[in-house]
Design an enzyme around this catalytic site. Structure first.
Site, short mmCIF file in Angstrom:
data_model
loop_
_atom_site.label_atom_id
_atom_site.label_comp_id
_atom_site.label_asym_id
_atom_site.label_seq_id
_atom_site.Cartn_x
_atom_site.Cartn_y
_atom_site.Cartn_z
N GLY A 85 0.84 -1.19 0.00
CA GLY A 85 0.00 0.00 0.00
C GLY A 85 0.86 1.23 0.00
O GLY A 85 2.08 1.16 -0.21
N SER A 88 3.00 0.61 3.35
CA SER A 88 3.29 -0.70 3.95
C SER A 88 3.34 -1.80 2.91
O SER A 88 2.84 -1.65 1.79
CB SER A 88 2.22 -1.04 5.00
N ASP A 206 -12.25 6.22 2.54
CA ASP A 206 -11.43 5.57 1.50
C ASP A 206 -12.04 4.24 1.07
O ASP A 206 -11.33 3.25 0.86
CB ASP A 206 -10.01 5.37 2.03
#
Length: 424
Positions: A85, A88, A206
């Site tokens: 991501g 991460s 999101d």
């Protein structure tokens, strides 16, 4: 009102809630790399930008140089790369203490997203009063801790292993969901949205297909997944100080169900909130116009997501380099699809005059956007079935947030109970 994006009593500090593990050969060191145990693998040229390297903010010194076969503490052995991501990487690990599998996300050094997500998980656990309707549709962190890397510490968060994202499922199905599958998936994780909004006073901000994942507790899936990596190892890029792996996507079993993931951008509080949020393609009109917003931006996102999964295309463009430059074009596209915004809605914005006149009409320089409508752009349905689908989409894509239904009302919408054709 919002309190620093987190509930009272919860700190943004990374020191809260983390266990500490030192960096050593025994604890974090490279023990029995999986490359030494598997057949030959494809080596990708160093000049090719791969996976997390494609992130504009990627700084290799801040990302932990993990390798397959490594141990994260003495408990978790890294078996397969699941994905990455904005801050991460995610790895399927063997949990040697529980004799099962877990997903471990390793965040870049100093990640504020990790601190926010950890606090959100703690908050969700703290408000659970036994009324767990919707709670099982949220992906909870099992535990969190730090490991030391070359230039600082890294937050690690442990989850139950998850299979595909809805984006993966869409791609595997030729780019589109069937109507039956769309209804089933949205209806199944909608209670999670209700729980965030009603029980937690939280806005996800999101929601998109990459943040909805399919959960499965079938250990055989993960055994087979690891065996697949051992027999047919994923390609990787080898540099002087690290290995960048291509991610491998697990298949889903018949017992899989969707859950909401990634709470790193959640806002907590009664609201309203101010400022930018949401990916470009999912931005609600109140955010584009700088109007204070609330949980109804998630309902807008759900409508956009439903359209994308079923139609196989975005209603609005994504990934624009400059949001300020493209606001006019995005608002013009909204007008084309939804009609003119109500004047009382425009009066809430301090910048609406840049795009609309006193009567709520677009300025002439924005009126060259192609005239279209939701009815014209919907390509998969006909007759009554088409009208029913567009009706629920229009309910969610309202200019005024208060005109959009809440998550519970969406769950009760008769559209989800209408018969559809067999799923392919």
């Amino acid at each position: 009102m919002e309190t620093n994006g987190l509930p009272n009593g919860l700190s943004n500090g990374l020191s809260d809630g983390w266990s500490e593990y030192p960096s050593s050969d025994e604890e974090d060191g490279h023990l029995t790399p999986l490359e030494d145990l598997v057949p030959e693998f494809e080596v990708i040229d160093e000049d090719i930008v791969l996976e997390e390297e494609t992130i504009s903010s990627f700084d290799p010194e801040r990302w932990y140089p993990i390798r397959l076969g490594d141990f994260i503490t003495t408990r978790y052995q890294v078996m397969v790369k699941l994905g990455y991501g904005s801050a991460s990487t995610a790895w399927l690990c063997r949990d040697n203490e529980q004799d099962t599998y877990a997903t471990v996300k390793i965040y870049e050094t100093g990640s504020q997203q990790a601190a926010t997500e950890n606090n959100i998980h703690r908050y969700l656990r703290s408000i659970n009063d036994g009324d767990d309707f919707g709670l099982d549709r949220l992906r909870f962190c099992r535990r969190s801790f730090r490991i030391n890397g070359p230039v600082g510490s890294h937050v690690c968060m442990v989850y139950a292993p998850l299979c595909m994202t809805l984006e993966d499922v869409r791609n595997r199905r030729g780019g589109k969901f069937s109507l039956r599958l769309l209804k089933s998936v949205i209806y199944t994780f909608m209670p999670g949205v209700w729980y965030l909004h009603s029980m937690g006073s939280m806005v996800h901000t999101d929601l998109h297909p990459g943040n909805i994942m399919m959960a499965s507790e079938n250990v055989r899936i993960w055994d087979g997944f690891v065996q697949e990596e051992l027999m047919y190892p994923t390609p990787r890029k080898i540099t002087a100080d690290r290995v960048i792996y291509k991610s491998r996507t697990p298949m889903i079993g018949s017992d899989a169900f969707p859950v909401i993931c990634d709470f790193g951008k959640v806002r907590v509080g009664e609201g309203p909130f101010l400022g930018e949020a949401m990916q470009d393609a999912y931005r609600a009109p109140e955010i584009v116009l700088g109007i204070p917003w609330n949980e109804k931006v998630d309902i807008w996102s759900l409508g956009i997501m439903m359209w994308y999964l079923f139609e196989g295309k975005h209603l609005f463009r994504n990934g624009e380099p400059n949001r300020e430059v493209t606001r006019g074009a995005q608002l013009a596209r909204m007008v084309s699809l939804l009609g003119n915004p109500p004047r009382d809605f425009l009066e809430r914005s301090r910048c609406s005059y840049e795009f609309f006149d006193e009567d709520g009409n677009l300025h002439p320089h924005l009126q060259n956007i192609e005239n279209t409508s939701l009815d014209e752009e919907e390509e998969n349905l006909e007759g009554e079935e088409k009208e029913q689908f567009l009706s629920v989409i229009r309910k969610m894509l309202q200019w005024r947030p208060e005109d959009r239904p809440c998550a519970l009302n969406l769950l009760l919408d008769p559209w989800f109970n209408l018969e559809t054709g067999a799923d392919s």
